[in-house]
Design an enzyme around this catalytic site. Structure first.
Site, short mmCIF file in Angstrom:
data_model
loop_
_atom_site.label_atom_id
_atom_site.label_comp_id
_atom_site.label_asym_id
_atom_site.label_seq_id
_atom_site.Cartn_x
_atom_site.Cartn_y
_atom_site.Cartn_z
N THR A 1 -9.38 1.83 -8.57
CA THR A 1 -10.74 2.77 -9.18
C THR A 1 -10.65 2.48 -10.81
O THR A 1 -9.71 2.50 -11.42
CB THR A 1 -10.21 4.13 -9.08
OG1 THR A 1 -9.90 4.39 -7.72
CG2 THR A 1 -11.36 5.30 -9.54
N LYS B 1 14.44 -1.06 -9.36
CA LYS B 1 15.09 -1.21 -10.41
C LYS B 1 14.70 -2.43 -11.20
O LYS B 1 14.99 -2.92 -12.23
CB LYS B 1 16.75 -1.61 -10.29
CG LYS B 1 17.48 -0.60 -9.50
CD LYS B 1 18.72 0.02 -10.65
CE LYS B 1 19.23 1.20 -9.75
NZ LYS B 1 18.79 2.57 -10.16
N GLY C 1 -28.12 20.16 12.96
CA GLY C 1 -28.84 18.90 12.90
C GLY C 1 -29.25 18.89 11.37
O GLY C 1 -29.06 17.42 10.72
N ALA D 1 -3.78 7.72 -3.03
CA ALA D 1 -2.67 8.63 -3.81
C ALA D 1 -1.58 8.93 -2.72
O ALA D 1 -0.86 9.82 -3.23
CB ALA D 1 -3.26 9.65 -4.66
N GLY D 2 -1.17 8.12 -1.91
CA GLY D 2 -0.20 8.42 -0.90
C GLY D 2 -0.85 9.17 0.26
O GLY D 2 -1.33 10.27 0.27
N GLU E 1 -1.53 12.28 -10.75
CA GLU E 1 -2.74 12.16 -9.78
C GLU E 1 -2.71 13.01 -8.80
O GLU E 1 -3.83 13.69 -8.34
CB GLU E 1 -2.50 10.44 -9.36
CG GLU E 1 -3.69 10.28 -8.46
CD GLU E 1 -3.28 8.64 -7.97
OE1 GLU E 1 -2.42 7.96 -8.55
OE2 GLU E 1 -4.43 8.26 -7.54
N GLY F 1 0.62 -1.23 -0.07
CA GLY F 1 0.08 -0.16 0.07
C GLY F 1 0.69 1.21 0.15
O GLY F 1 1.55 1.70 -1.07
N SER F 2 1.24 1.57 1.33
CA SER F 2 2.01 2.75 1.36
C SER F 2 3.51 2.48 0.47
O SER F 2 4.05 3.38 0.08
CB SER F 2 2.32 3.21 2.79
OG SER F 2 0.75 3.83 3.27
C1 LIG Z 1 -10.99 4.51 -2.49
C2 LIG Z 1 -9.70 4.08 -3.02
C3 LIG Z 1 -9.27 4.36 -4.26
C4 LIG Z 1 -7.99 3.89 -4.67
N1 LIG Z 1 -7.68 4.09 -5.94
C5 LIG Z 1 -6.42 3.53 -6.30
C6 LIG Z 1 -6.12 3.11 -7.79
O1 LIG Z 1 -6.95 3.66 -8.58
N2 LIG Z 1 -4.80 2.84 -8.13
C7 LIG Z 1 -3.96 2.08 -6.88
O2 LIG Z 1 -2.83 1.72 -7.35
N3 LIG Z 1 -4.15 2.23 -5.77
C8 LIG Z 1 -5.52 2.84 -5.44
N4 LIG Z 1 -5.75 3.04 -3.97
C9 LIG Z 1 -4.86 2.62 -3.04
C10 LIG Z 1 -4.37 3.70 -2.11
O3 LIG Z 1 -3.42 4.42 -2.77
C11 LIG Z 1 -3.80 3.21 -0.77
O4 LIG Z 1 -5.01 2.72 0.03
C12 LIG Z 1 -2.81 3.90 -0.10
O5 LIG Z 1 -1.66 4.22 -0.84
C13 LIG Z 1 -2.45 3.58 1.06
O6 LIG Z 1 -2.24 2.19 1.35
P1 LIG Z 1 -3.08 1.02 2.31
O7 LIG Z 1 -4.52 1.04 2.25
O8 LIG Z 1 -2.43 -0.26 2.03
O9 LIG Z 1 -2.41 1.68 3.87
P2 LIG Z 1 -1.21 1.21 4.64
O10 LIG Z 1 -0.17 1.33 3.58
O11 LIG Z 1 -1.43 -0.17 5.12
O12 LIG Z 1 -1.19 2.34 5.62
C14 LIG Z 1 -1.94 2.19 6.81
C15 LIG Z 1 -1.75 3.63 7.72
O13 LIG Z 1 -0.40 3.50 8.13
C16 LIG Z 1 0.37 4.81 7.65
N5 LIG Z 1 1.63 4.24 7.39
C17 LIG Z 1 2.06 3.39 6.62
N6 LIG Z 1 3.60 3.55 6.51
C18 LIG Z 1 3.89 4.36 7.17
C19 LIG Z 1 5.08 4.95 7.70
N7 LIG Z 1 6.64 4.54 7.28
N8 LIG Z 1 5.17 5.97 8.58
C20 LIG Z 1 4.21 6.67 9.00
N9 LIG Z 1 2.67 5.98 8.93
C21 LIG Z 1 2.75 5.15 7.82
C22 LIG Z 1 -0.42 5.07 6.37
O14 LIG Z 1 -0.07 6.51 6.46
C23 LIG Z 1 -1.82 4.78 6.88
O15 LIG Z 1 -2.35 5.71 7.77
C24 LIG Z 1 -7.03 3.57 -3.70
C25 LIG Z 1 -7.62 3.51 -2.40
C26 LIG Z 1 -8.80 3.64 -1.94
C27 LIG Z 1 -9.28 3.30 -0.72
#
Ligand SMILES: Cc1cc2nc3c(=O)[nH]c(=O)nc-3n(C[C@H](O)[C@H](O)[C@H](O)COP(=O)(O)OP(=O)(O)OC[C@H]3O[C@@H](n4cnc5c(N)ncnc54)[C@H](O)[C@@H]3O)c2cc1C
Length: 409
Positions: free
Chosen positions: A183, A205, A366, A389-390, A268, A155-156
């Site tokens: 999406t 890489k 309300g 998107a991050g 994005e 994810g992140s």
């Molecule tokens: C409605 C929706 C639409 C989306 N659309 C797309 C899309 O079109 N294409 C695509 O590829 N992705 C898409 N995403 C994915 C989206 O980009 C990810 O949900 C996002 O990057 C976060 O990843 P995660 O949900 O796995 O959360 P995680 O990475 O598991 O993070 C969970 C929490 O931990 C925090 N965290 C993680 N690592 C750290 C760190 N090192 N330091 C501090 N805090 C941290 C995060 O900030 C977050 O608050 C979408 C998500 C949603 C919900």
């Protein structure tokens, strides 16, 4: 609808869903840009406003996608002229994103994923053949695009956690793995897809960008998620089971997909930043109008500092964030590297949309908390800005890293 003396019906606010309370000629746009903005606003009022609530309440994906396809006059904004587009660039995209999101954030996101997030990297990195083949359908609404980065394991940490594998076999690659939260995943024809092509090196890489066609054998939409906001926008878990992708569908170069990915994310984040302004602006307008009409203690609540200061703060955030968005979009159009600024913009505008949609509910009280007003929708919609998107935390991490890159330790 509640019919009670003293209560103000949403319809009675006579909203413009734009700044009827602000000059339409904003000085940071030129005449042509402003004309485009006003034209889009009118188009959205006629075409998006009538379906906006229905799409949300019914989670009506079919209507949302149908509405996207009806946006023909605007689907081609950034597509180059040779592929049937207007070739307008990032500033125009942000104007469009703001206007559209003021009416329905879900539709704006379907547009963004297709016409910006899929098309953007193809415009920048695609071969002439790829541009001709894949952009004309996006421009005329016959095809829908998506971007596939996120996975259950990444994810992140999208790059480090990427596990979708693409193994080269002769003139094609074989893809196996999953992407989540995509999406447009269940309605897309094409996906700008990232996969691991070399797992013997660091992920930076060893990732390649592909143009993936969703009618490929082995592609599966596992499910659509039901999110708290942006309802009606398809968002899917996708599975790739031995999917064959021809080598000519590599976007840019093998193992250099991270460059494409980071370029796409800058685009994005700039687009989504403009969406948060649109969302915040609609919430603001309701609060502004409502506060002047709602009487308590014998006066309009606008006359109380506790309320008018909230509305002043909304104004400050929206106006200054819009100026910053326009300026950064212009810098990107001129080819400047703006990664830290883009991350800052995305984070600020997203935080502002959450705060403003929340405070607007407070101003309306309300009724603001009820479904009589669309404020609860704006509030639900806004939250995603701090995640997708991050996430906010990751944007701050990126900014801190970029500062060191720019200025050293
Ligand atoms: C409605 C929706 C639409 C989306 N659309 C797309 C899309 O079109 N294409 C695509 O590829 N992705 C898409 N995403 C994915 C989206 O980009 C990810 O949900 C996002 O990057 C976060 O990843 P995660 O949900 O796995 O959360 P995680 O990475 O598991 O993070 C969970 C929490 O931990 C925090 N965290 C993680 N690592 C750290 C760190 N090192 N330091 C501090 N805090 C941290 C995060 O900030 C977050 O608050 C979408 C998500 C949603 C919900």
């Amino acid at each position: 609808m509640i019919e009670m003396e003293g209560h103000i019906n949403f319809e009675d606010l006579e909203l413009e869903f734009g700044y009827s309370c602000m000059p339409d000629r904003l000085h940071y746009y030129n005449k042509e840009e402003n004309a485009f903005r006003m034209e889009v606003r009118k188009w959205c009022k006629d075409n998006i406003e009538p379906v906006a609530d229905k799409i949300d309440k019914e989670r009506n994906q079919d209507l949302a996608v149908e509405t996207l396809k009806s946006m023909k006059p605007y689907l081609n904004i950034i597509i180059p002229e040779e592929a049937g587009g207007l070739g307008k660039g990032i500033l125009y995209r942000t104007i469009f994103g703001e206007e559209l999101s003021a009416f329905n954030y879900a539709i704006a996101t379907i547009f963004g994923a297709s016409s910006c997030l899929f098309a953007g990297p193809v415009i920048e990195y695609g071969t002439p053949e790829q541009k001709t083949k894949y952009l004309s359908g996006i421009a005329d609404g016959t095809k829908i695009g998506a971007i596939g980065i996120t996975e259950p394991t990444g994810g992140s940490d999208a790059i480090g956690g990427m596990n979708l594998r693409a193994k080269k076999q002769g003139d094609h690659y074989v893809l196996n793995g999953e992407k989540c939260f995509i999406t447009n995943g269940s309605c897309a024809d094409y996906i700008c897809l990232y996969a691991v092509t070399n797992d013997q090196v660091k992920r930076h890489k060893g990732i390649t960008a592909f143009i993936f066609e969703t009618d490929t054998s082995g592609f599966e939409v596992v499910k659509d998620y039901k999110h708290m906001g942006r309802r009606g926008q398809p968002n899917s878990l996708l599975r790739f089971n031995n999917c064959k992708v021809p080598v000519e569908n590599v976007l840019y170069k093998e193992n250099e997909g991270v460059e494409v990915l980071m370029f796409g994310l800058d685009g994005e984040r700039t687009f989504t930043a403009s969406q948060y302004i649109g969302l915040a602006r609609s919430a603001f307008e309701i609060a502004y109008r409502y506060a002047q009409r709602r009487q308590q203690f014998g006066k309009p609540i606008y006359s109380f500092e506790g309320i008018s200061f909230k509305i002043s703060e909304m104004f400050m955030e929206i106006e200054l964030n819009r100026i910053a968005t326009a300026q950064i979009a212009r810098m990107l159009d001129e080819g400047h590297y703006c990664r830290a600024l883009v991350a800052a913009l995305k984070t600020r505008n997203a935080d502002a949309a959450v705060k403003i949609s929340q405070e607007a509910i407070q101003v309306v009280g309300g009724l603001g908390y009820s479904e009589e007003y669309p404020l609860e929708r704006y509030y639900r919609d806004a939250k995603i800005g701090q995640i997708a998107a991050g996430a906010t935390e990751i944007m701050k991490y990126l900014i801190s890293r970029e500062m060191i890159r720019m200025w050293g330790k």
